[in-house]
Scaffold this motif. Sequence first.
Motif, short mmCIF file in Angstrom:
data_model
loop_
_atom_site.label_atom_id
_atom_site.label_comp_id
_atom_site.label_asym_id
_atom_site.label_seq_id
_atom_site.Cartn_x
_atom_site.Cartn_y
_atom_site.Cartn_z
N LEU A 22 -1.51 3.20 -3.67
CA LEU A 22 -1.75 2.36 -2.50
C LEU A 22 -3.12 1.72 -2.71
CD1 LEU A 22 -0.36 4.77 0.23
CD2 LEU A 22 0.67 2.63 -0.56
N GLU A 64 -3.28 4.72 5.29
CA GLU A 64 -2.37 5.21 4.26
C GLU A 64 -1.74 6.54 4.66
OE1 GLU A 64 -4.53 5.00 0.53
OE2 GLU A 64 -4.68 2.81 0.69
N ARG A 67 1.00 5.58 7.12
CA ARG A 67 2.14 4.94 6.45
C ARG A 67 3.00 5.96 5.72
NH1 ARG A 67 1.06 0.46 1.91
NH2 ARG A 67 -0.03 -0.50 3.63
N ARG A 133 9.04 5.32 -2.29
CA ARG A 133 8.40 4.11 -2.82
C ARG A 133 8.83 2.87 -2.02
NH1 ARG A 133 5.92 3.76 -7.62
NH2 ARG A 133 6.82 1.72 -8.01
N ARG A 134 10.10 2.80 -1.66
CA ARG A 134 10.57 1.66 -0.85
C ARG A 134 9.91 1.65 0.52
NH1 ARG A 134 15.37 3.06 -3.25
NH2 ARG A 134 16.07 4.22 -1.42
N LYS A 135 9.84 2.82 1.14
CA LYS A 135 9.31 2.92 2.51
C LYS A 135 7.82 2.64 2.59
CE LYS A 135 12.82 4.43 5.03
NZ LYS A 135 13.39 3.52 5.99
N TRP A 137 6.17 0.73 0.43
CA TRP A 137 5.91 -0.55 -0.21
C TRP A 137 5.31 -0.42 -1.59
CZ3 TRP A 137 2.71 -1.32 4.70
CH2 TRP A 137 3.54 -1.35 5.81
#
Length: 139
Positions: A22, A64, A67, A133-135, A137
């Motif tokens: 990130l 982060e 997220r 990884r998709r969630k 970004w």
Amino acid sequence: MPEPAWSLHSRLKEDTIDIGDLPLSKVLVIKDAHYPWLLLVPRRVDAVEIIDLDEVQQAQLMTEISRVSRALKEITKCDKLNVAALGNLVPQLHVHIIARRTSDAAWPRPVWGVMPPLAHDATEVQNFISALRRKIWLG
């Protein structure tokens, strides 16, 4: 003289799977299938405590953490999230984000030292990493 390069502590490197970066932190999965367990490690040389980050970096770390926590909760449908920055064994600043279930082996106690680590099933951990990884970004 150039500033020293950041590197991941050897213990964290040994105990985790690197899944990406990130803006501030490296995102890692702990090698223990008992719990969906992530680490965020701010890529800042000599950061031991959250207060070692400047205020902008602290705010970025909180963003982060939020997220990754939201993504982990959504993916795992867990009962509770444990978020902690302890660093008693590894001095490098790192934040644990652990999805907990009332049925897990350590509930309601902390996860440390309750069960020996359980190796991940390769397919399951790759599916988990891909979803994460998709969630968050990363891919």
